[in-house]
Design an enzyme around this catalytic site. Structure first.
Site, PDB file in Angstrom:
ATOM      1  N   HIS A   1       0.834  -1.209   0.000  1.00  0.00           N
ATOM      2  CA  HIS A   1       0.000   0.000   0.000  1.00  0.00           C
ATOM      3  C   HIS A   1       0.866   1.255   0.000  1.00  0.00           C
ATOM      4  CE1 HIS A   1      -3.633   2.376   1.099  1.00  0.00           C
ATOM      5  NE2 HIS A   1      -2.739   3.144   1.706  1.00  0.00           N
ATOM      6  N   GLU A   2       1.822   1.324   0.911  1.00  0.00           N
ATOM      7  CA  GLU A   2       2.637   2.543   1.000  1.00  0.00           C
ATOM      8  C   GLU A   2       3.530   2.701  -0.220  1.00  0.00           C
ATOM      9  OE1 GLU A   2       1.597   4.460   3.205  1.00  0.00           O
ATOM     10  OE2 GLU A   2       0.510   2.950   4.347  1.00  0.00           O
TER      11      GLU A   2
ATOM     12  N   GLU B   1      -6.310   7.441  -1.091  1.00  0.00           N
ATOM     13  CA  GLU B   1      -6.422   6.297  -0.196  1.00  0.00           C
ATOM     14  C   GLU B   1      -7.311   5.187  -0.753  1.00  0.00           C
ATOM     15  OE1 GLU B   1      -4.430   5.773   1.983  1.00  0.00           O
ATOM     16  OE2 GLU B   1      -3.650   7.736   2.568  1.00  0.00           O
TER      17      GLU B   1
END
Length: 881
Positions: free
Chosen positions: A304-305, A327
């Site tokens: 995700h990051e 997001e």
């Protein structure tokens, strides 16, 4: 701590900044209590802005030392400074100048863990959403992009490691024993992506060669002695980088990529450009200390990051109302990555379970808000399941509506058109319209209308004409601030199933729009007629959970059992089984509350047995099906007048009946699933362990003995099996000798590892019954526990308030009173943490009257406290509204 000002920010009030900051130079002279920060900003007045407009910069608890413009020190009459704001007047007429601001901050005293703080002897920053203004005065907003050059200076003995964003530059040793390092990020970024880490840390290194042949140095920094536990995270990082190139065509763009794991962190992780800062929970893992869910979580969060490098960093959001743009999109990307790495169906079911457990209650309660809210009082309170998980579902629906090829074409256009931009939802929708030729204006309502749509579905089969008709009516309940809702464009993936699950293909379709296997519901009520259907079908609707909606249908128990046995779509198969079980569990909860015994039909017991012993099914899927809906799931289905004790009684009755009926076969399956060979955190191994540990719970109930769980705890060679056995002992055998012995053994072995001990705190906080509150109070005095540490607090207070339905929601209100007291204590130090914990009270109105009044009183106690932070006041007032 910022106390509440009552200010509300509105989407329609957005306007660009009056000034631009093309370049930002930061110079840090680190000191544990008196860090000096000098920012040198190249300022340019935006074209069209009148001369004479003052420059107003954001601050938060700052101590100003000096201000200069073009080298000249400003006198007191040239500016107005408070800890939260700096206004500079009399700027150069041409609107172009160099502004130098020197501030002093105290990293050690900063327990909010935002801005620059020092924890465990490591300097660290957290700037999203508005933490940068706690470092220096700045135009601290996401649409202000600047190129950063950072110089970090510190005592070598205190901080041999000096990291910031971008690529490394010069470094050296100074005459006084201090040293410095310079970092430069060539990509313009907003202030929330700034990062700095300095301290004494261990590291593992590796390299990655991009698709175009560029060499990237990778580093993961952890506490000394824990380097080996970061190896899985490094493997996940390299797989993420390769996957993003192959699936989305995105290549990494710097010479280095660094990750730092810290123990005190408000979030899971932060995507700062080239320097990701992680909660160590999502980096450290080995078989002895991490469960299979920990490994899966690390893999997902690392991905995700990293994926944020493009969906969040290279393309950021124009304002915080567009938070879902980075997001929700990035959650969708990490979900797809995990699905490719593991079982796609099992991963999807886990996503649906999470959505129903967290986002659906948010939609149904006082904290409901649209995926893109139109107003906020405190932006930190909108890092929610709605923004993240529902935001991801909206992206998934775009792919379902357009198909994979047009979706990829739209994503390619998004990256090409908006690289370097601060974009909006409108920008995102437009690229898919341009790529596909579709009109998505109605679909865009998903971003602006709060609430979970319900689809009421009726069926009609005509044997004479061999036609099958489906009528669907959508409805959306009013939510705070939105009383009237428009019909949505809802993609309903479907199949019509005949005998033994064979898919029946219609000759033609009349009525609304149907493409391939997707019904496109666009009106409030539509009827779809399928011809050429030779037998009465059982409709399999919402396959893959193609839209975040609830269903009310005419499917009978026989139909649902058919789907649970035969549907080739495992998500719909699981949903059918869950619907059957929920109907029985809610019915029994009402019986138990009325003083009657629970009743269990043999059909449910038989069906669960069939699934448990069906070796053609994925073991992880079988484990999911055997995991009876949780107390929270049952409460959500009931919706009102909830009695947690009655729900627990209903659930235990069903589990007990299943355990007794299948004990012999469960024992055989448990033995056959025993791990052979070394532990592997892959999907196959995780599935076997999941099924075996579900069976352990059933067998412990059937045998009425703790011996099997105690033996597994003692003999386990991995944390997954050890933690599962400990959970069974605590949940099923409470304050017994076997349970206490296991808890003591766990503490003796892992008592010096706070991250592992979080599991020990969680399992005790979840022990059902009134005694849980006394246990939580006792554990708060443990030497490892501290309200200053978010992980410890979430492990004990968070698990108790959000997960322990009977222990927390006591009929005497003691759980609520304790919680209010604790929230007020935490709020004085860490408002973000306090506000997020407080969301556990969002469904208080759904309880029966006695509990409801106790909950209201405790919330009112918080609301009347003077000096509340903006974060907590915002949540408590919306919860009470």
């Amino acid at each position: 701590m910022r106390t509440d000002t009552g200010q509300v920010f509105h989407l329609e009030d957005y306007k660009p900044t009056d000034f631009l900051v093309p370049e930002t130079h930061l110079d840090f002279r680190l000191h544990s209590e008196r860090t000096i920060v000098k920012s040198t900003l190249q300022i340019k007045r935006r074209e069209g802005v009148a001369a004479g407009i003052p420059l107003i910069l954001d601050g938060d608890e700052l101590k100003l030392v000096e201000v200069r413009i073009d080298g000249a020190v400003l006198g007191d009459n040239a500016y107005v400074a408070t800890p939260d704001r700096l206004e500079i007047r009399g700027l150069p007429d041409n609107g172009v100048f160099t502004l130098e601001i020197t501030t002093e901050v105290d990293p050690t005293a900063n327990r909010q863990l935002t801005g620059l703080y020092r924890s465990s002897n490591v300097y660290c920053t957290q700037c999203e959403a508005e933490g940068f203004r706690r470092i220096t005065y700045f135009l601290d907003r996401p649409d202000l992009l600047s190129v950063y050059t950072v110089r970090v200076e510190a005592a070598q003995s205190e901080a041999p490691l000096l990291l910031s964003n971008g690529n490394p530059g010069d470094k050296g040793i100074l005459a006084d024993g201090r040293h410095f390092a310079i970092w430069h990020d060539p990509h313009p970024k907003p202030s929330y992506l700034f990062a700095l880490v300095a301290g004494d840390l261990g590291v593992i290194t590796d390299t990655f060669t991009t698709a175009s042949g560029r060499h990237v140095d990778l580093g993961i920094y952890v506490e000394h002695g824990k380097e080996a536990r970061a190896l899985y995270a490094m493997d996940a990082l390299k797989r993420s980088m390769k996957w993003d190139e192959e699936v989305f065509g995105r290549e990494y763009d710097l010479d280095v990529f660094n990750i730092v794991a810290v123990s005190d962190f408000n979030m899971g992780a932060m995507e700062n450009k080239g320097l990701n800062v992680f909660n160590d929970k999502y980096v450290l893992a080995d078989p002895d200390t991490a469960t299979d869910s920990d490994y899966a979580g690390i893999e997902a969060v690392i991905a995700h990051e990293y994926f944020h490098n493009w969906t969040g960093n290279r393309i950021t959001c124009r304002d915080w109302f567009q938070l879902c743009l980075k997001e929700g999109l990035t959650v969708y990307r990490d979900h797809e990555f995990s699905a490719d790495m593991r079982s796609r169906a099992v991963k999807r079911i886990a996503e649906v379970k999470g959505l129903k457990a967290h986002q659906f209650p948010e939609d149904a309660g006082p904290l409901a808000h649209a995926v893109r809210p139109r107003q906020y009082r405190e932006i930190n309170n909108f890092y929610t399941s709605t923004v993240y998980e529902k935001g991801s579902e909206v992206v998934r629906m775009i792919r379902t509506i357009l198909g994979p090829d047009l979706f990829r074409k739209g994503m390619d256009l998004y990256f090409e058109r908006h690289d370097g931009d601060a974009a909006t939802i409108e920008d995102f929708i437009k690229v898919f319209e341009d790529a596909s030729g579709e009109d998505l204006s109605q679909f865009a309502l998903w971003y602006d209308q709060a609430g979970t749509p319900n689809l009421a579905i009726t069926y009609d089969y005509d044997q004479a004409t061999r036609s099958f008709e489906i009528e669907i009516e959508q409805s959306l309940k009013p939510t705070p601030g939105q009383q009237s809702k428009k019909p949505m464009h809802i993609p309903v993936q479907f199949a019509l199933l005949g005998a033994k699950g064979r898919e029946l293909k219609p000759r033609s379709v009349k009525g609304g729009l149907v493409r391939d296997d997707v019904i496109h519901l666009r009106k409030r009520k539509e009827r779809f007629s399928f011809s050429g259907i030779s037998e009465r079908p059982v409709p399999s609707l919402l396959r893959g959970f193609s839209a975040p909606v609830t269903l009310t249908s005419e499917l009978t128990r026989t139909d649902l059992a058919f789907l649970a046995r035969n549907d080739s779509d495992e998500v719909t198969r699981w949903q059918a089984l869950t619907q059957l079980l929920n109907a029985k569990l809610t019915s029994n909860a009402k019986r138990v509350r009325g003083g009657k015994p629970a009743t269990i039909e043999n059909s449910s017991i038989k069906l669960l047995g069939e699934i448990a012993f069906n070796i053609s099914l994925d073991e992880a899927f079988r484990a999911l099906c055997l995991s009876i809906p949780s107390e929270s799931d049952i409460a959500r289905e009931l919706g009102a007048n909830i009695d947690p004790d009655a729900i627990l009684g209903s659930r235990d009755a069903l589990i007990g009946a299943v355990a007794e009926a299948h004990a012999a076969k469960f024992e055989q399956a448990y033995d056959e699933l025993e791990q052979r060979g070394s532990f592997k955190p892959d999907a196959a191994g995780a599935g076997r362990r999941a099924l075996r540990n579900v069976l352990l719970d059933y067998l412990s109930i059937a045998e009425g003995s703790s011996k099997r769980a105690a033996a597994q705890f003692k003999n386990a060679d991995n944390m997954t099996d050890r933690a599962a056995a400990l959970g069974v002992l605590v949940q099923r055998f409470g304050d017994s000798d076997a349970t206490n012995h296991a808890l003591q053994a766990f503490e003796a072995r892992f008592g010096n590892d706070p991250l592992v001990m979080d599991k020990w705190f969680v399992v005790q906080a979840m022990q059902p019954g009134k005694g849980a509150l006394d246990k939580v109070r006792e554990l708060m005095t443990h030497k490892l526990f501290s309200l200053d540490n978010p992980n410890r607090t979430r492990a004990l207070i968070g698990a108790f308030s959000s997960g322990n339905q009977t222990g927390f929601n006591r009929a005497d209100g003691a759980g609520y009173a304790f919680f209010a007291e604790t929230i007020l204590t935490i709020d004085k130090k860490n408002p973000q943490l306090a506000a997020r914990l407080l969301t556990a009270m969002r469904s208080w109105r759904s309880f029966e009257p006695v509990r409801r009044e106790h909950a209201r009183h405790s919330l009112a106690t918080i609301a009347t406290e003077t000096g509340l932070s903006t974060d907590v006041r915002d949540i408590v007032e919306r919860t009470l509204a």
